[in-house]
Design a protein around this motif. Structure first.
Motif, mmCIF file in Angstrom:
data_model
loop_
_atom_site.group_PDB
_atom_site.id
_atom_site.type_symbol
_atom_site.label_atom_id
_atom_site.label_comp_id
_atom_site.label_asym_id
_atom_site.label_seq_id
_atom_site.Cartn_x
_atom_site.Cartn_y
_atom_site.Cartn_z
ATOM 1 N N ILE A 71 2.090 -0.579 -4.291
ATOM 2 C CA ILE A 71 2.779 -0.999 -5.482
ATOM 3 C C ILE A 71 2.295 -1.229 -6.989
ATOM 4 O O ILE A 71 2.995 -0.947 -8.012
ATOM 5 N N THR A 72 0.826 -0.799 -6.885
ATOM 6 C CA THR A 72 0.416 -0.063 -8.924
ATOM 7 C C THR A 72 1.307 0.679 -9.160
ATOM 8 O O THR A 72 0.947 1.088 -10.581
ATOM 9 N N LYS A 73 1.463 1.896 -9.058
ATOM 10 C CA LYS A 73 1.936 2.991 -9.028
ATOM 11 C C LYS A 73 3.470 2.963 -8.736
ATOM 12 O O LYS A 73 4.547 3.916 -8.966
ATOM 13 N N ALA A 74 4.370 1.969 -8.494
ATOM 14 C CA ALA A 74 5.493 2.437 -7.717
ATOM 15 C C ALA A 74 6.504 2.221 -9.304
ATOM 16 O O ALA A 74 7.429 3.067 -9.397
ATOM 17 N N CYS A 75 5.812 2.035 -10.374
ATOM 18 C CA CYS A 75 6.391 1.957 -11.263
ATOM 19 C C CYS A 75 6.515 2.965 -12.535
ATOM 20 O O CYS A 75 7.259 2.840 -13.519
ATOM 21 N N LEU A 76 5.645 3.394 -12.236
ATOM 22 C CA LEU A 76 5.359 5.258 -12.944
ATOM 23 C C LEU A 76 6.815 6.456 -12.379
ATOM 24 O O LEU A 76 7.046 5.380 -11.604
ATOM 25 N N LYS A 77 6.697 7.002 -13.138
ATOM 26 C CA LYS A 77 7.822 7.491 -13.137
ATOM 27 C C LYS A 77 7.354 8.644 -11.649
ATOM 28 O O LYS A 77 6.256 9.516 -12.128
ATOM 29 N N HIS A 78 7.967 8.559 -11.119
ATOM 30 C CA HIS A 78 7.972 9.881 -9.965
ATOM 31 C C HIS A 78 8.625 10.750 -9.822
ATOM 32 O O HIS A 78 9.301 10.838 -10.709
ATOM 33 N N PRO A 79 7.418 11.983 -9.647
ATOM 34 C CA PRO A 79 7.751 13.272 -9.220
ATOM 35 C C PRO A 79 8.689 13.499 -8.512
ATOM 36 O O PRO A 79 9.298 12.666 -7.485
ATOM 37 N N SER A 80 10.025 14.086 -8.756
ATOM 38 C CA SER A 80 11.478 15.111 -8.784
ATOM 39 C C SER A 80 10.995 15.106 -6.763
ATOM 40 O O SER A 80 9.714 16.662 -6.684
ATOM 41 N N ASP B 170 1.310 -1.136 -0.005
ATOM 42 C CA ASP B 170 -0.187 0.283 0.109
ATOM 43 C C ASP B 170 0.673 1.652 -0.318
ATOM 44 O O ASP B 170 0.414 2.340 -0.208
ATOM 45 N N GLY B 171 2.149 1.185 0.010
ATOM 46 C CA GLY B 171 2.897 2.142 0.464
ATOM 47 C C GLY B 171 3.952 2.986 1.510
ATOM 48 O O GLY B 171 4.214 4.036 0.975
ATOM 49 N N SER B 172 2.793 2.336 2.583
ATOM 50 C CA SER B 172 3.315 3.030 3.755
ATOM 51 C C SER B 172 5.333 3.230 3.650
ATOM 52 O O SER B 172 5.331 3.722 4.692
ATOM 53 N N LEU B 173 5.434 1.976 4.088
ATOM 54 C CA LEU B 173 7.147 1.917 4.058
ATOM 55 C C LEU B 173 7.980 2.658 2.838
ATOM 56 O O LEU B 173 8.876 2.458 2.520
#
Length: 126
Positions: free
Chosen positions: A117-126, A107-110
């Motif tokens: 995790i469903t969005k973790a492979c997308l380019k992260h904002p700087s 869920d991204g908490s850590l």
């Protein structure tokens, strides 16, 4: 396995091992940050599993465990309620403990950035 005279912290964990793990994680987090700068078109996610697991040992009852240093295997016999223990043998985590950490990771908490995790492979904002 280790020298019984090693200092333990308030939770009962061996201090030198935790200091080493914390330093490793600090350097890993710094390296991930550097890589984000060097490779801006790549998505990097740092996952802080150490803090999650330490939280379980620090406050086991909050997470549904009976004892932070209790073990589910005694003299080769497995306990009847492994979901109430953090580790099987003081080293290997039970399914319940691993599930708790996995769910917080998913869920991204850590995570840094804190994305599921469903969005973790997308380019992260700087």
């Amino acid at each position: 396995m280790f020298n019984e005279t090693l200092q333990t912290d308030q939770v009962g964990c061996i201090k030198p091992f935790n200091v080493a793990a914390q330093e490793f994680n600090k350097q890993l987090r710094d390296k991930v940050s550097q890589l984000r700068t060097q490779l801006p078109d790549t998505a990097f996610t740092y996952v802080d599993i150490y803090s999650a697991r330490y939280s379980m040992f620090k406050n086991p009852k909050h997470f549904g465990f009976v004892d932070s240093l209790g073990q589910c295997i005694f003299n080769g016999t497995t306990c009847n309620n492994p979901s109430e223990y953090i580790t099987w043998d003081g080293i290997h985590y039970t399914e319940a403990a691993n599930r708790w950490v996995a769910n917080l990771t998913l869920d991204g908490s850590l995570c840094d950035p804190p994305l599921p995790i469903t969005k973790a492979c997308l380019k992260h904002p700087s």
